[in-house]
Design an enzyme around this catalytic site. Structure first.
Site, PDB file in Angstrom:
ATOM      1  N   CYS A   1      13.708  10.569   7.649  1.00  0.00           N
ATOM      2  CA  CYS A   1      13.379  10.156   9.016  1.00  0.00           C
ATOM      3  C   CYS A   1      14.562  10.330   9.952  1.00  0.00           C
ATOM      4  O   CYS A   1      14.409  10.674  11.114  1.00  0.00           O
ATOM      5  CB  CYS A   1      12.881   8.712   9.041  1.00  0.00           C
ATOM      6  SG  CYS A   1      14.047   7.555   8.324  1.00  0.00           S
TER       7      CYS A   1
ATOM      8  N   GLU B   1       8.748   1.418  11.655  1.00  0.00           N
ATOM      9  CA  GLU B   1       9.812   2.424  11.480  1.00  0.00           C
ATOM     10  C   GLU B   1       9.114   3.767  11.539  1.00  0.00           C
ATOM     11  O   GLU B   1       8.400   4.123  10.602  1.00  0.00           O
ATOM     12  CB  GLU B   1      10.489   2.248  10.118  1.00  0.00           C
ATOM     13  CG  GLU B   1      10.880   0.826   9.756  1.00  0.00           C
ATOM     14  CD  GLU B   1      12.255   0.455  10.264  1.00  0.00           C
ATOM     15  OE1 GLU B   1      12.827   1.237  11.036  1.00  0.00           O
ATOM     16  OE2 GLU B   1      12.745  -0.620   9.889  1.00  0.00           O
TER      17      GLU B   1
ATOM     18  N   LYS C   1       0.882  -1.183   0.000  1.00  0.00           N
ATOM     19  CA  LYS C   1       0.000   0.000   0.000  1.00  0.00           C
ATOM     20  C   LYS C   1       0.914   1.227   0.000  1.00  0.00           C
ATOM     21  O   LYS C   1       1.382   1.678   1.050  1.00  0.00           O
ATOM     22  CB  LYS C   1      -0.882  -0.021   1.264  1.00  0.00           C
ATOM     23  CG  LYS C   1      -2.205   0.702   1.120  1.00  0.00           C
ATOM     24  CD  LYS C   1      -2.126   2.177   0.773  1.00  0.00           C
ATOM     25  CE  LYS C   1      -1.875   3.056   1.979  1.00  0.00           C
ATOM     26  NZ  LYS C   1      -1.616   4.471   1.584  1.00  0.00           N
TER      27      LYS C   1
ATOM     28  N   GLU D   1       8.543  16.738  15.383  1.00  0.00           N
ATOM     29  CA  GLU D   1       9.111  16.434  14.071  1.00  0.00           C
ATOM     30  C   GLU D   1       8.493  17.372  13.023  1.00  0.00           C
ATOM     31  O   GLU D   1       7.276  17.413  12.870  1.00  0.00           O
ATOM     32  CB  GLU D   1       8.814  14.980  13.689  1.00  0.00           C
ATOM     33  CG  GLU D   1       9.482  14.580  12.393  1.00  0.00           C
ATOM     34  CD  GLU D   1       9.173  13.139  11.967  1.00  0.00           C
ATOM     35  OE1 GLU D   1       8.010  12.731  12.074  1.00  0.00           O
ATOM     36  OE2 GLU D   1      10.103  12.448  11.515  1.00  0.00           O
TER      37      GLU D   1
HETATM   38  P1  NAD Z   1       1.892   8.586   7.659  1.00  0.00           P
HETATM   39  O1  NAD Z   1       1.953   7.867   8.957  1.00  0.00           O
HETATM   40  O2  NAD Z   1       0.939   9.698   7.513  1.00  0.00           O
HETATM   41  O3  NAD Z   1       1.561   7.577   6.463  1.00  0.00           O
HETATM   42  C1  NAD Z   1       2.378   6.464   6.170  1.00  0.00           C
HETATM   43  C2  NAD Z   1       1.549   5.425   5.442  1.00  0.00           C
HETATM   44  O4  NAD Z   1       0.560   4.924   6.328  1.00  0.00           O
HETATM   45  C3  NAD Z   1       0.796   5.950   4.223  1.00  0.00           C
HETATM   46  O5  NAD Z   1       0.817   4.961   3.213  1.00  0.00           O
HETATM   47  C4  NAD Z   1      -0.622   6.142   4.756  1.00  0.00           C
HETATM   48  O6  NAD Z   1      -1.617   6.059   3.772  1.00  0.00           O
HETATM   49  C5  NAD Z   1      -0.725   4.981   5.718  1.00  0.00           C
HETATM   50  N1  NAD Z   1      -1.711   5.151   6.804  1.00  0.00           N
HETATM   51  C6  NAD Z   1      -2.152   6.301   7.363  1.00  0.00           C
HETATM   52  N2  NAD Z   1      -3.054   6.018   8.333  1.00  0.00           N
HETATM   53  C7  NAD Z   1      -3.179   4.673   8.384  1.00  0.00           C
HETATM   54  C8  NAD Z   1      -3.951   3.776   9.172  1.00  0.00           C
HETATM   55  N3  NAD Z   1      -4.796   4.218  10.114  1.00  0.00           N
HETATM   56  N4  NAD Z   1      -3.823   2.452   8.959  1.00  0.00           N
HETATM   57  C9  NAD Z   1      -2.967   1.980   8.020  1.00  0.00           C
HETATM   58  N5  NAD Z   1      -2.224   2.783   7.226  1.00  0.00           N
HETATM   59  C10 NAD Z   1      -2.318   4.115   7.414  1.00  0.00           C
HETATM   60  O7  NAD Z   1       3.383   9.042   7.364  1.00  0.00           O
HETATM   61  P2  NAD Z   1       3.890   9.962   6.186  1.00  0.00           P
HETATM   62  O8  NAD Z   1       3.497  11.370   6.481  1.00  0.00           O
HETATM   63  O9  NAD Z   1       3.515   9.337   4.893  1.00  0.00           O
HETATM   64  O10 NAD Z   1       5.475   9.795   6.321  1.00  0.00           O
HETATM   65  C11 NAD Z   1       6.288  10.619   7.094  1.00  0.00           C
HETATM   66  C12 NAD Z   1       6.624   9.950   8.419  1.00  0.00           C
HETATM   67  O11 NAD Z   1       7.307   8.724   8.188  1.00  0.00           O
HETATM   68  C13 NAD Z   1       7.553  10.782   9.279  1.00  0.00           C
HETATM   69  O12 NAD Z   1       7.120  10.740  10.606  1.00  0.00           O
HETATM   70  C14 NAD Z   1       8.888  10.045   9.149  1.00  0.00           C
HETATM   71  O13 NAD Z   1       9.793  10.244  10.207  1.00  0.00           O
HETATM   72  C15 NAD Z   1       8.436   8.633   9.043  1.00  0.00           C
HETATM   73  N6  NAD Z   1       9.484   7.800   8.442  1.00  0.00           N
HETATM   74  C16 NAD Z   1      10.169   6.936   9.248  1.00  0.00           C
HETATM   75  C17 NAD Z   1      11.192   6.164   8.719  1.00  0.00           C
HETATM   76  C18 NAD Z   1      11.961   5.205   9.583  1.00  0.00           C
HETATM   77  O14 NAD Z   1      12.616   4.356   9.022  1.00  0.00           O
HETATM   78  N7  NAD Z   1      11.896   5.304  10.890  1.00  0.00           N
HETATM   79  C19 NAD Z   1      11.499   6.261   7.360  1.00  0.00           C
HETATM   80  C20 NAD Z   1      10.783   7.154   6.578  1.00  0.00           C
HETATM   81  C21 NAD Z   1       9.762   7.916   7.128  1.00  0.00           C
END
Ligand code: NAD
Length: 512
Positions: A299, A265, A188, A397
């Protein structure tokens, strides 16, 4: 604005629409629902994407489950799966430029950095192709009496949920080990950036991956939509998620009734600690790159810089000067160092933190839109100094090109400041004192620490955060562990001593 038109920047090979991929075909949502995908340079919609719901996820999971239960993939020799994965890497490398062009166009990442991410994505497949062949499992012997060994098995349909920052690379980071170990998957991708994921089906088909080993459902994450439906699906025994910490908490709760395997992550607010004995030139270069590369949408960005007071003024002055020289430009321009923020919603969030920062700290560089960029999601590299530990720009963040600098006096204070947020993903330490370097590294609450080093890592090392930054580790054998069940098989050698109750005592030295 120096903008070229949307049409002239549109990369070759764009699909006519972004669709789910199930049964070896691109398909629309069953209810026909779609959403707009925006170009971050102008915020004009350039494509429509299918918006997946529960029924679409049900369809993808059923197909992937059938491929797992009845298809060849889980039963193939590791060497055979490895060959397919190497072919995938070959094809990815041969399409590196197209891939990078699409990623740059869809995410706003500078093209030079998008090329690096495309190369890393191919490397992920190559790495797990090799690892799965080298994989050996434990055997435990009790001389003359027992052999116990571990039988590693793929688990089933893996649900992979990914964010919009470096989307293709992060998808590869999950797809490669999930597939190498013999699982089938439902991917997804993030709704802001679905474009590069539309390349996966062609790559997999050409490499000979059997049908429905890979399936994909696009769309939103919220309740009733694709992400949520995948997490709640009873036939998906494991979820690998990368995204915000708050989303991770929700997924944790939603997966609990099914006791799913979870790898998380999550977010970060990673500190870079610069001590007075550090090589300041190297520390400044690395900390500039650490927060402004990938548009600050990284991240592991070192978004809080803690600097020892004796070198603080010099550091801030030099850092601000260098940050002001970081080149903001069109993502497609090879000279660009910071491109466009991914989406107007995220741009508004980053800009709101710039405003908050103005009221909380001293602005020393940036602080708004760069000149000549009146539309689109462009932000100047922004530096705040004298940031107090309770400031929101210190604690929260931002995930953009915005950095907070704070002074400290002692090593103890540096560690306390570093640990003073809910996150614990990465930390960067700059000092030439060996004892200090290792002592601070061991006391800092972070899943990964870099000493006098920018953000480079070997693919064999564990990747993951502590506190609100994650749950579990992936990378190298940790990924193999996450995507497999380990069954222990116990064999008695020689005579079997059955402890039949009432007839005979078990031998005194029987191993348990
Ligand atoms: P997000 O949590 O908004 O979304 C991530 C994914 O989850 C998307 O595909 C979204 O559609 C899906 N999603 C959202 N709500 C959901 C739910 N209730 N159930 C299942 N799936 C759901 O994150 P984002 O804004 O896309 O990404 C940025 C974040 O990701 C930042 O906080 C960043 O630090 C983190 N990140 C972490 C790492 C790591 O390795 N630790 C790497 C990259 C990004």
């Amino acid at each position: 604005m120096t903008e070229t038109s949307l049409e002239s920047r549109t990369p070759a090979g764009l699909p006519e629409k972004i669709r789910h991929y199930i049964g070896g075909k691109f398909v629309d949502s069953l209810d026909g629902d779609e959403f707009d995908v925006l170009d971050p340079v102008t915020n004009r919609p350039y494509l429509r994407a299918a918006s997946g719901k529960k029924t679409d996820v049900d369809r993808a999971v059923a197909a992937a489950k059938k491929a797992f239960d009845h298809g060849p993939w889980p039963h193939m020799l590791p060497r055979e799966r490895s060959r397919v994965l190497h072919r995938i890497a070959d094809i990815m490398e041969s399409r590196g430029d197209q891939l990078a062009a699409m990623e740059c166009f869809d995410t706003g990442l500078p093209i030079t950095q998008a090329k690096g991410q495309a190369a890393r994505a191919a490397e992920n497949f190559r790495f797990f192709a090799d690892l799965i062949v080298a994989q050996h499992d434990d055997a435990f012997k009790v001389p003359g009496r027992q052999v116990n060994y571990v039988n590693r098995k793929p688990i089933g349909v893996a649900g992979l949920i990914t964010p919009w920052n470096t989307p293709f690379m992060l998808e590869s980071w999950k797809l490669a080990p999930a597939l190498a170990t013999g699982n089938t998957v439902v991917l997804k991708p993030a709704e802001f950036t679905p474009l590069s994921a539309s390349l996966w089906p062609g790559i997999f088909e050409e490499a000979g991956l059997p049908t429905d080993v890979f399936t994909m459902v696009h769309g939103y994450g919220e309740e009733g939509f694709a992400g949520d439906s995948l997490v709640k699906h009873p036939d998906v025994p494991l979820i690998s998620f990368t995204g915000e910490s708050g989303t991770g908490q929700l997924i944790f709760a939603n997966a609990a009734p099914h006791l799913k395997g979870l790898s998380m992550e999550l977010g970060g607010k990673s500190p870079a600690l610069v001590f007075e004995d550090a090589d300041l030139d190297a520390a400044i270069d690395a900390t500039i790159f650490g927060v402004f590369s990938l548009n600050g949408e990284r991240c592991t960005a070192g978004s809080r810089i803690l600097v020892q007071r004796s070198v603080y003024d010099e550091f801030v002055e030099r850092y601000a000067r260098q940050a002001a020289n970081v080149r903001v430009g069109l993502p497609s321009d090879p000279a660009t160092e910071v491109g466009a923020i991914v989406h107007p919603e995220h741009f508004e969030k980053v800009m709101s933190y710039v405003e908050i920062g103005r009221s909380e700290a001293r602005l020393v560089a940036g602080g708004g839109r760069p000149e000549g960029f009146e539309e689109g999601n462009f932000v100047q590299p922004t530096v705040f100094a004298d940031v107090a530990p309770d400031a929101r720009i210190f604690q929260e963040e931002i995930f953009g090109p915005v950095v907070a600098i704070t002074p400290f006096d002692t090593d103890e204070e540096a560690v306390a400041l570093a640990n003073n947020t809910k996150y614990g993903l990465a930390a960067y330490i700059w000092t030439n004192d060996l004892r200090r370097a290792h002592t601070v590294a061991q006391n800092v609450e972070a899943g990964m620490v870099w000493l006098n080093s920018n953000n480079v890592r070997d693919l064999r090392t564990p990747f993951g955060g502590v506190k609100a930054s994650g749950l579990g580790h992936e990378g190298g054998y940790r990924s193999i562990d996450f995507y497999t069940d380990q069954q222990a098989v116990h064999i008695t050698l020689g005579e079997v001593h059955n402890p039949v109750f009432g007839k005979q005592e078990p031998p005194a030295d029987s191993a348990r």
